[in-house]
Design a protein around this motif. Structure first.
Motif, PDB file in Angstrom:
ATOM      1  N   SER A 178      42.125  39.483  36.478  1.00  0.00           N
ATOM      2  CA  SER A 178      42.109  39.876  37.879  1.00  0.00           C
ATOM      3  C   SER A 178      43.482  40.418  38.264  1.00  0.00           C
TER       4      SER A 178
ATOM      5  N   GLN B 144      37.901  24.713  41.988  1.00  0.00           N
ATOM      6  CA  GLN B 144      38.058  26.167  42.110  1.00  0.00           C
ATOM      7  C   GLN B 144      37.295  26.889  41.015  1.00  0.00           C
TER       8      GLN B 144
ATOM      9  N   SER C 220      34.327  29.525  41.632  1.00  0.00           N
ATOM     10  CA  SER C 220      34.310  30.855  41.026  1.00  0.00           C
ATOM     11  C   SER C 220      32.995  31.095  40.296  1.00  0.00           C
TER      12      SER C 220
ATOM     13  N   SER D  72      33.164  39.898  40.589  1.00  0.00           N
ATOM     14  CA  SER D  72      33.199  38.739  41.461  1.00  0.00           C
ATOM     15  C   SER D  72      34.274  37.747  41.011  1.00  0.00           C
ATOM     16  N   TRP D  73      34.347  37.522  39.717  1.00  0.00           N
ATOM     17  CA  TRP D  73      35.311  36.564  39.174  1.00  0.00           C
ATOM     18  C   TRP D  73      36.738  36.946  39.581  1.00  0.00           C
TER      19      TRP D  73
ATOM     20  N   TYR E 254      39.493  39.105  45.254  1.00  0.00           N
ATOM     21  CA  TYR E 254      40.564  38.417  45.971  1.00  0.00           C
ATOM     22  C   TYR E 254      40.445  38.575  47.487  1.00  0.00           C
TER      23      TYR E 254
ATOM     24  N   THR F 281      38.365  30.025  45.345  1.00  0.00           N
ATOM     25  CA  THR F 281      38.044  30.482  44.000  1.00  0.00           C
ATOM     26  C   THR F 281      39.347  30.546  43.203  1.00  0.00           C
ATOM     27  N   LEU F 282      39.246  30.771  41.897  1.00  0.00           N
ATOM     28  CA  LEU F 282      40.440  30.709  41.049  1.00  0.00           C
ATOM     29  C   LEU F 282      41.542  31.714  41.430  1.00  0.00           C
TER      30      LEU F 282
END
Lengths: 336, 296
Positions: free
Chosen positions: A153, B89, B93, B226-227, B230, B245-246
């Motif tokens: 990410s 978290q 996620s 999705s993962w 932010y 989430t993570l």
């Protein structure tokens, strides 16, 4: 647009009439049936179409189209998101944005990332892809590793580089070990340097995507073309320039489009790396919007910035459709 | 760029193309391996730094930022792995990513089916409307979307993340599914019709199983998107860290414990591990999906 579409999902006589002419344009249509059967089938057909597309269309209209429309609406108001929406100020929010040097600076930062991506990432990725486009041991492993940062990410990428780039962090130490200690900088705190650092981190994450896309394109280039050219005495570079690069041009153009759109919308990475700082030096349009819209609760003004962001994306998309897609379609037409 | 010039010079010197000729030494292959290894190094060193840094203490890191663990310590990782917040978290996620994936695969495939295989007025318009969605970054919609979700009472709920993510992921899903569904032979449909299967029955019993490869591709893309998301979780999942989430968690952890570098490194590497593991398994699918989307 919305209402027209909604009525389109209901069966109405005009659609039934035009059903015949539709099947002319699309010859792959199911077998022809007599007129009456078709008329009865049409109502059922529209029912099925509504059933299948309805849920997606509904979710899409409510959560994508409606908010974008609302952003356009709010942008004409001075509004904090809580009071009544009654302070109409026309285009003042837009005037304010273009009159604000911080916003113009953010705009310029997005442009910087766009231009630098095309000037640096494109040639580097293309060169790496062309060189790697051959068989050797460990090739698939290399491809996988090169592509890996794309899957991380933007937040994790940013935190990772935040730690590496911090003063007295590992990068400084590595430079020291290489005798480059004198070149140490405050990578993320220097007004003039920060965008270069941001661009570097963006490139670290996204250049793998370009390389993989180009390699995928190259694997689609017919081998016999290259072999024929080699037999005719073409050098490696001539083969790349005359055969490989032109034939993956559509892939390159798509990548350019993705890169430009991504650069216009850049948010996560910058937000985690610098929050747009120091002193707004690394703001992008999106981080600027976030600061004013959410953090200062200027929903009207933030919406105007969002609309500007949308129009920039739209212009990029339209230019792409007009120049690139049309050209690719013409190419395809010729091949047929 | 210089790599290419070098290569050209070598070609000219040899007079034979390394790739296709039969010269004794293959400079092209050497160059490929050199370039490849350099790219691998540039990619792996930062990641390894984070992973190895988690095995050091903050004291070690301050003393020698670029060194190797000496001695190796495991308590930073242990602290993260035994903290309930980290697992909360992770679970969040997973829930958000799984919900988004299921939702977008179902709605996207359903919507792509008539667009691909029916013939009707407004078909083109419908397709264009969905594809135009690619031009709407979530950032543009973020402010009104936030207010909308607040009115729906979805702030703080995973649904407030899942549903908009499904909506924003629909365009790319439909773009990938459409050509795939279109390419399935018409005979399958005709055979189903002769067996008395309705179009809806055909969709569930025949089309969905046949479309499995494309469904896996769009599913993987949705899951990854999705993962890594932010902005939307940042807006919707405010408040308690156990509800994050993570990506949110990593960012907040980094801000909160900024003095404890080793702990941040451990937290970050554990947060990126699932993505990397998933990626090594699914690499083929992800690449296929992306290149498929590009070819459109």
């Amino acid at each position: 647009m919305q209402t027209k579409e909604a009525s389109g999902t209901r069966p109405d006589p005009a659609d039934t009439m035009s059903a015949g002419s539709d099947s002319e344009t699309k010859p792959e249509k199911k077998t022809r049936t007599p007129e009456q059967v078709r008329r009865r089938g049409t109502a059922r057909k529209w029912g099925e179409i509504s059933l299948f597309t309805g849920p997606a269309l509904l979710v899409f209209l409510i959560f994508v189209v409606l908010p974008v429309g609302l952003a356009a609406y709010y942008s004409f108001y001075n509004w904090n998101g809580i009071e009544d929406l009654d302070n109409f100020i026309g285009l003042d929010n837009y005037r304010r944005a273009f009159g604000d040097s911080a916003f113009v600076h953010a705009l310029r930062n997005n442009l910087f990332v766009i231009v630098m991506s095309l000037l640096v990432q494109l040639p580097v990725a293309l060169a790496v892809a062309l060189v790697l486009n051959r068989k050797f041991r460990g090739r698939s492993f290399m491809r996988m590793v090169i592509f890996a940062p794309y899957i991380l990410s933007e937040v994790i990428t940013a935190v990772l580089w935040l730690l590496i780039l911090q003063p007295h962090g590992p990068l400084d130490a590595w430079m020291e070990n290489l005798g480059l200690g004198g070149l140490r900088e405050l990578w993320l705190a220097d007004l003039n340097l920060v965008m270069w650092t941001v661009f570097f981190v963006v490139s670290w994450k996204y250049i793998g995507l370009a390389i993989i896309l180009f390699l995928a394109g190259l694997s689609g280039v017919p081998k016999d073309l290259q072999e024929a050219a080699a037999i005719d005495g073409a050098s490696w570079w001539q083969i790349q320039r005359r055969i490989n690069i032109p034939l993956i041009a559509p892939t390159i153009r798509v990548w350019m489009f993705l890169s430009i759109i991504g650069s216009i919308q850049l948010f996560d990475m910058v937000w985690v790396l610098t929050r747009g700082g120091p002193a707004g030096a690394s703001n992008t349009i999106a981080t600027y919007m976030f600061q004013y819209g959410f953090m200062r609760s200027q929903y009207g003004y933030g919406s105007a910035v969002a609309v500007i962001l949308f129009f920039l994306s739209l212009i990029a998309a339209l230019l792409y459709m007009v120049f690139v897609l049309r050209r690719d379609n013409i190419d395809e037409g010729k091949r047929r | 760029m210089s790599a290419v010039t070098e290569q050209t010079e070598q070609q000219e010197k040899d007079g034979v193309d390394a790739d296709y000729g039969r010269s004794g030494f293959d400079y092209g292959k050497l160059l490929a391996i050199t370039v490849g290894l350099s790219a691998v190094a540039v990619t792996l060193v930062p990641i390894l730094y984070v992973v190895l840094g988690g095995f050091r203490t903050t004291g070690q890191l301050a003393e020698n930022p670029a060194g190797l663990p000496d001695p190796w310590v495991f308590f930073k990782y242990r602290d993260v792995l035994t903290s309930s917040i980290f697992w909360h978290q992770m679970l969040n996620s997973i829930i958000v990513a799984a919900g988004t994936t299921v939702g977008v695969v179902l709605l996207g495939t359903m919507a792509a089916y008539p667009i691909a295989r029916y013939n009707f007025k407004f078909k083109g318009v419908l397709y264009v409307i969905f594809t135009l969605g690619l031009m709407f970054p979530i950032g543009v919609a973020a402010l009104p979307l936030y207010l909308l979700l607040r009115d729906f009472g979805l702030i703080g709920s995973v649904w407030g993340v899942i549903i908009p993510q499904v909506a924003f992921q629909l365009p790319i899903t439909i773009i990938i599914m459409r050509p795939f569904l279109k390419a399935l032979p018409k005979e399958v449909e005709e055979a189903a019709e002769m067996d008395g299967l309705t179009r809806v029955g055909f969709f569930w019993r025949i089309l969905l199983p046949l479309a499995k490869p494309a469904i896996i591709t769009v599913g993987v893309l949705a899951f990854v998107a999705s993962w890594n998301a932010y902005l939307l979780p940042l807006l919707v999942l405010q408040g308690d860290a156990a509800g994050h989430t993570l990506p949110l968690g990593v960012q907040q952890f980094q801000t909160r414990y900024s003095s404890d570098t080793a702990a941040i490194l451990a937290y970050t590497s554990l947060a990126m591990l699932p993505a990397l593991a998933f990626f090594t398994v699914m690499e083929r699918r992800i690449v296929d999906g992306l290149t498929g989307a590009v070819k459109g």
